[in-house]
Write a protein that holds these residues in place. Sequence first.
Motif: not given
Length: 236
Positions: A21-48
């Motif tokens: 991503a750094r080298k090619r100016r792309l965006v890294q989309l990690s579903t694991g990271d996104m789910l961990r962020a949802a858990i940290a935020a306490g959102s409905p998705v995070g709770l599930q």
Amino acid sequence: MILILLGPPGAGKGTQAKEIARKRRLVQLSTGDMLRAAIAAGSPVGLQAKAVMATGGLVADEIVIQIIADRIEQPDCANGFILDGFPRTLAQAAALDAMLRARKLELAAVVEMKVDDEVLIDRVAGRFTCANKACGEGYHDRHKPTAKPGVCDVCGGTAFTRRPDDNAETMRTRLTAYYKETSPLIGYYFAKGLLQSIDAMAGIEDVTRSIDKLLGKPAAKATSVRTVTKRAQSAR
Ligand code: AP5
């Protein structure tokens, strides 16, 4: 360019996705990271997701598909993105195909990262991550320590985290989920002429070099990656 990094837990998908991503100016989309962020935020998705992730199972397809569908609509994805940890089931792969088709986008390549199970367990056991949310650089106790003990090489942060699912018991469930639900995607993408397999047992920099070799120079266009992929497969 749109890429998928496919591989078992601890294969090095996140490590390599950040570098590409750094080298090619792309965006890294990690579903694991996104789910961990949802858990940290306490959102409905995070709770599930929380209980499922704690056991090492897979979060429901409809949840992760919706997360990716929403995320790729964001303007920063317009130059391309690397999917790290998605798709993980045939249903997710079919949904991704439909999303890309609807947007007239094409996958450039699917890079399968092959690593033996014993090595995977060692990799997750030694993993730690910069706790600065804007950074999140990944490290390993032995294979990738910080240059200065206790200080992140990238942002200078001094707080680090270890994942609660990085333990031997959860790792067994995660590996079973990989072999049962995710490994069929190897055949799925091979049949589409998109699969490139690499030996990811080597050191981090050697694996980066293997990926760079197969993707071509950072300025390469997605179409040239497809050509490389097809050429490699017809040579088998
Ligand atoms: P996720 O966060 O995606 O975890 P994972 O797939 O299990 O992968 P990891 O993050 O553990 O490993 P990685 O391959 O990124 O390795 P890394 O580069 O960190 O998913 C977590 C959970 O979320 C899932 O179990 C599931 O519940 C849920 N989930 C996520 N996506 C989902 C989806 N699509 N559908 C349903 N559920 C979903 O490297 C590991 C360590 O090794 C690091 O310490 C690194 O420094 C080191 N290392 C890396 N490469 C090398 C190398 N070549 N040599 C030596 N050390 C190395």
